[in-house]
Design a protein around this motif. Structure first.
Motif, PDB file in Angstrom:
ATOM      1  N   ALA A  61       4.488   5.118   4.750  1.00 57.34           N
ATOM      2  CA  ALA A  61       5.640   6.199   4.823  1.00 57.34           C
ATOM      3  C   ALA A  61       6.264   6.085   5.928  1.00 57.34           C
ATOM      4  O   ALA A  61       5.981   6.012   7.056  1.00 57.34           O
ATOM      5  CB  ALA A  61       4.748   7.701   4.757  1.00 57.34           C
ATOM      6  N   LEU A  62       7.534   6.002   5.816  1.00 55.18           N
ATOM      7  CA  LEU A  62       8.505   5.557   7.189  1.00 55.18           C
ATOM      8  C   LEU A  62       9.374   6.816   7.482  1.00 55.18           C
ATOM      9  O   LEU A  62       9.850   7.413   6.628  1.00 55.18           O
ATOM     10  CB  LEU A  62       9.266   4.256   6.728  1.00 55.18           C
ATOM     11  N   GLY A  63       9.678   6.761   8.661  1.00 55.37           N
ATOM     12  CA  GLY A  63      10.314   8.148   9.153  1.00 55.37           C
ATOM     13  C   GLY A  63      10.375   8.211  10.572  1.00 55.37           C
ATOM     14  O   GLY A  63       9.893   7.134  11.242  1.00 55.37           O
ATOM     15  N   ILE A  64      11.102   9.322  11.036  1.00 54.46           N
ATOM     16  CA  ILE A  64      11.149   9.471  12.630  1.00 54.46           C
ATOM     17  C   ILE A  64      10.484  10.917  12.835  1.00 54.46           C
ATOM     18  O   ILE A  64      10.942  11.622  12.211  1.00 54.46           O
ATOM     19  CB  ILE A  64      12.501   9.516  13.228  1.00 54.46           C
ATOM     20  N   HIS A  65       9.359  10.720  13.611  1.00 57.50           N
ATOM     21  CA  HIS A  65       8.544  12.160  13.944  1.00 57.50           C
ATOM     22  C   HIS A  65       9.382  13.128  14.630  1.00 57.50           C
ATOM     23  O   HIS A  65      10.314  12.471  15.736  1.00 57.50           O
ATOM     24  CB  HIS A  65       7.543  11.504  14.632  1.00 57.50           C
ATOM     25  N   PRO A  66       9.337  14.573  14.697  1.00 54.26           N
ATOM     26  CA  PRO A  66      10.179  15.251  15.302  1.00 54.26           C
ATOM     27  C   PRO A  66       9.828  15.209  17.129  1.00 54.26           C
ATOM     28  O   PRO A  66      10.780  15.390  17.996  1.00 54.26           O
ATOM     29  CB  PRO A  66       9.536  16.743  15.154  1.00 54.26           C
ATOM     30  N   TRP A  67       8.533  14.468  17.465  1.00 56.38           N
ATOM     31  CA  TRP A  67       8.269  14.355  18.763  1.00 56.38           C
ATOM     32  C   TRP A  67       9.072  13.251  19.238  1.00 56.38           C
ATOM     33  O   TRP A  67       9.115  13.141  20.505  1.00 56.38           O
ATOM     34  CB  TRP A  67       6.836  13.921  18.848  1.00 56.38           C
ATOM     35  N   ALA A  93       6.647   6.993   0.783  1.00 56.54           N
ATOM     36  CA  ALA A  93       7.137   8.134   1.242  1.00 56.54           C
ATOM     37  C   ALA A  93       8.086   8.187   2.419  1.00 56.54           C
ATOM     38  O   ALA A  93       8.076   7.378   3.195  1.00 56.54           O
ATOM     39  CB  ALA A  93       6.143   9.040   1.451  1.00 56.54           C
ATOM     40  N   ILE A  94       8.728   9.276   2.745  1.00 53.00           N
ATOM     41  CA  ILE A  94       9.589   9.289   3.969  1.00 53.00           C
ATOM     42  C   ILE A  94       8.665  10.241   4.769  1.00 53.00           C
ATOM     43  O   ILE A  94       8.290  11.701   4.482  1.00 53.00           O
ATOM     44  CB  ILE A  94      10.920   9.933   3.889  1.00 53.00           C
ATOM     45  N   GLY A  95       8.237   9.607   5.996  1.00 53.43           N
ATOM     46  CA  GLY A  95       7.398  10.318   6.683  1.00 53.43           C
ATOM     47  C   GLY A  95       6.692   9.691   8.073  1.00 53.43           C
ATOM     48  O   GLY A  95       7.000   8.447   8.059  1.00 53.43           O
ATOM     49  N   GLU A  96       6.370  10.172   8.821  1.00 54.21           N
ATOM     50  CA  GLU A  96       6.286  11.668   9.373  1.00 54.21           C
ATOM     51  C   GLU A  96       7.408  12.157   9.922  1.00 54.21           C
ATOM     52  O   GLU A  96       7.958  11.853  10.925  1.00 54.21           O
ATOM     53  CB  GLU A  96       4.995  11.824  10.086  1.00 54.21           C
ATOM     54  N   ASP A 115      17.303  16.560   8.634  1.00 56.53           N
ATOM     55  CA  ASP A 115      18.170  16.374   7.569  1.00 56.53           C
ATOM     56  C   ASP A 115      18.585  15.205   7.177  1.00 56.53           C
ATOM     57  O   ASP A 115      18.881  15.039   6.046  1.00 56.53           O
ATOM     58  CB  ASP A 115      19.662  17.092   8.243  1.00 56.53           C
ATOM     59  N   LYS A 116      18.803  14.308   8.035  1.00 60.64           N
ATOM     60  CA  LYS A 116      19.138  12.777   7.746  1.00 60.64           C
ATOM     61  C   LYS A 116      18.022  12.341   7.050  1.00 60.64           C
ATOM     62  O   LYS A 116      18.077  11.529   6.119  1.00 60.64           O
ATOM     63  CB  LYS A 116      19.439  11.957   8.882  1.00 60.64           C
ATOM     64  N   MET A 117      16.657  12.657   7.289  1.00 63.90           N
ATOM     65  CA  MET A 117      15.580  12.151   6.652  1.00 63.90           C
ATOM     66  C   MET A 117      15.308  12.599   5.295  1.00 63.90           C
ATOM     67  O   MET A 117      15.032  11.774   4.303  1.00 63.90           O
ATOM     68  CB  MET A 117      14.199  12.025   7.507  1.00 63.90           C
ATOM     69  N   LEU A 118      15.603  13.805   5.229  1.00 67.58           N
ATOM     70  CA  LEU A 118      15.542  14.456   3.760  1.00 67.58           C
ATOM     71  C   LEU A 118      16.636  13.899   2.805  1.00 67.58           C
ATOM     72  O   LEU A 118      16.283  13.926   1.787  1.00 67.58           O
ATOM     73  CB  LEU A 118      15.542  16.146   4.003  1.00 67.58           C
ATOM     74  N   HIS A 119      17.831  13.963   3.601  1.00 66.74           N
ATOM     75  CA  HIS A 119      18.764  13.101   2.307  1.00 66.74           C
ATOM     76  C   HIS A 119      18.409  11.704   2.235  1.00 66.74           C
ATOM     77  O   HIS A 119      18.690  11.307   1.105  1.00 66.74           O
ATOM     78  CB  HIS A 119      20.287  13.090   3.343  1.00 66.74           C
ATOM     79  N   LEU A 120      17.831  10.996   3.105  1.00 66.41           N
ATOM     80  CA  LEU A 120      17.378   9.629   2.708  1.00 66.41           C
ATOM     81  C   LEU A 120      16.380   9.670   1.606  1.00 66.41           C
ATOM     82  O   LEU A 120      16.519   8.766   0.457  1.00 66.41           O
ATOM     83  CB  LEU A 120      16.735   9.096   4.033  1.00 66.41           C
ATOM     84  N   ALA A 121      15.544  10.644   1.844  1.00 63.28           N
ATOM     85  CA  ALA A 121      14.253  10.917   0.676  1.00 63.28           C
ATOM     86  C   ALA A 121      15.109  11.109  -0.565  1.00 63.28           C
ATOM     87  O   ALA A 121      14.633  10.497  -1.625  1.00 63.28           O
ATOM     88  CB  ALA A 121      13.409  11.732   1.052  1.00 63.28           C
ATOM     89  N   ASN A 125      15.047   8.475  -3.723  1.00 62.92           N
ATOM     90  CA  ASN A 125      14.205   9.027  -4.414  1.00 62.92           C
ATOM     91  C   ASN A 125      12.641   8.959  -4.057  1.00 62.92           C
ATOM     92  O   ASN A 125      11.747   8.323  -4.907  1.00 62.92           O
ATOM     93  CB  ASN A 125      14.467   8.424  -5.935  1.00 62.92           C
ATOM     94  N   LEU A 126      12.273   9.457  -2.960  1.00 60.24           N
ATOM     95  CA  LEU A 126      10.969   9.283  -2.540  1.00 60.24           C
ATOM     96  C   LEU A 126      10.339  10.513  -2.143  1.00 60.24           C
ATOM     97  O   LEU A 126      11.141  11.602  -1.696  1.00 60.24           O
ATOM     98  CB  LEU A 126      10.834   8.438  -1.262  1.00 60.24           C
ATOM     99  N   PRO A 127       9.020  10.742  -2.062  1.00 58.23           N
ATOM    100  CA  PRO A 127       8.437  12.132  -1.718  1.00 58.23           C
ATOM    101  C   PRO A 127       8.618  12.027  -0.124  1.00 58.23           C
ATOM    102  O   PRO A 127       8.935  11.043   0.573  1.00 58.23           O
ATOM    103  CB  PRO A 127       7.132  11.773  -2.003  1.00 58.23           C
ATOM    104  N   VAL A 128       8.325  13.270   0.331  1.00 55.75           N
ATOM    105  CA  VAL A 128       8.244  13.456   1.875  1.00 55.75           C
ATOM    106  C   VAL A 128       6.888  13.968   2.644  1.00 55.75           C
ATOM    107  O   VAL A 128       6.156  14.512   1.897  1.00 55.75           O
ATOM    108  CB  VAL A 128       9.331  14.304   2.207  1.00 55.75           C
ATOM    109  N   ILE A 129       6.582  13.375   3.584  1.00 56.48           N
ATOM    110  CA  ILE A 129       5.411  13.929   4.382  1.00 56.48           C
ATOM    111  C   ILE A 129       5.787  14.809   5.560  1.00 56.48           C
ATOM    112  O   ILE A 129       6.449  13.985   6.499  1.00 56.48           O
ATOM    113  CB  ILE A 129       4.345  12.797   4.908  1.00 56.48           C
TER     114      ILE A 129
END
Ligand SMILES: [Zn+2]
Length: 257
Positions: A61-67, A93-96, A115-121, A125-129
């Motif tokens: 699951a790839l993404g950028i964490h809020p921290w 998935a896109i996460g965390e 917002d960018k990560m949600l648009h990427l998902a 067409n991927l789920p989000v964590i």
């Protein structure tokens, strides 16, 4: 009895030098799959290396964490979006990703990255964590305006009203070792339908209660999580484990052998 860890951070610096030990522990405990969640570009890249080493066990699951939004290098956000897109065929998935009220000082930046990560998902067409410490109400309210395939709220803790909304929307939650000792988490597990539930360790996060105290967090901890859920739900341990496997396969579209 097959088990799954739907939320762990295998590329975290605390696990450096321990990955082979974690893999051996997972195999020994019949943990059939681990979803490794990245935090920034570097951990995205490292997670892909791990996936290539253990393709039938580790899924990313790839993404950028809020921290991490506060310490992003120039262009890191764009480069991360590009890296994830390039690796679309293996990413599950896109996460965390998410929002954390403790980092309110960078609230606008958190919102922008989320917002960018949600648009990427949406686009891939991927789920989000999702990480939602102190922000669950807000996140559950904002998600319906995105066309995201499936949603997993990790370590869901409160409020129960948001849990009910989340379940109504078809979202999933994960819980880990705290289900064995935290009354709040036990209440969440009692309320959530088992069809919306997955297990996690969130390693390398450490747990200070027995029997986990003093130990490095390992995939084999999942067994005690399943046992605690079975006790709360008044079900057979195997029955809970089987449902969690089905949920995992449906949520991530991964067929476990
Ligand atoms: Zn996490």
């Amino acid at each position: 009895m097959k088990l799954v860890d739907a939320h762990v951070h295998l590329s975290d610096t605390e696990y450096v030098g321990h990955v082979d030990e974690l893999i051996a522990d997972a195999k020994n405990a019949s943990v059939a799959a681990l979803i490794t969640n990245s935090m920034d570009l570097k951990t995205c890249q490292n997670d892909i290396i791990l996936v290539n080493r253990f393709p039938d066990l580790i899924y990313p699951a790839l993404g950028i964490h809020p921290w991490n939004v506060n310490v992003l290098r120039e262009n890191e956000l764009e480069e991360t979006l590009e890296f994830i897109t390039m690796n679309r065929t293996v990413v599950k998935a896109i996460g965390e990703i998410g929002l954390d009220y403790k980092y309110e000082t960078v609230w606008e930046k958190q919102m922008m990255v989320f917002d960018k990560m949600l648009h990427l998902a949406e686009n891939l067409n991927l789920p989000v964590i999702i990480h939602s410490r102190g922000t669950t109400d807000k996140i559950v309210e904002m998600l319906p305006s995105y066309n995201v395939k499936r949603v997993l709220l990790h370590w869901f803790s409160y409020p129960i009203t948001a849990l009910i909304k989340a379940v109504d929307n078809g979202y999933f939650i994960t819980e880990g070792p705290p289900v064995t000792y935290s009354s709040g988490i036990r209440e969440v597990v009692e309320k959530v339908p088992l069809t919306n539930f997955l297990t996690e360790t969130d390693g390398p996060v450490k747990y200070y209660k027995r029997p986990y105290a003093g130990q490095m967090t390992k995939p084999s901890f999942i067994r005690s999580v399943i046992e605690a859920v079975a006790e709360i739900k008044k079900m057979q341990v195997e029955e809970v484990a089987e449902q969690v496997i089905r949920n995992f396969e449906n949520f991530f579209e991964i067929k476990l052998g």
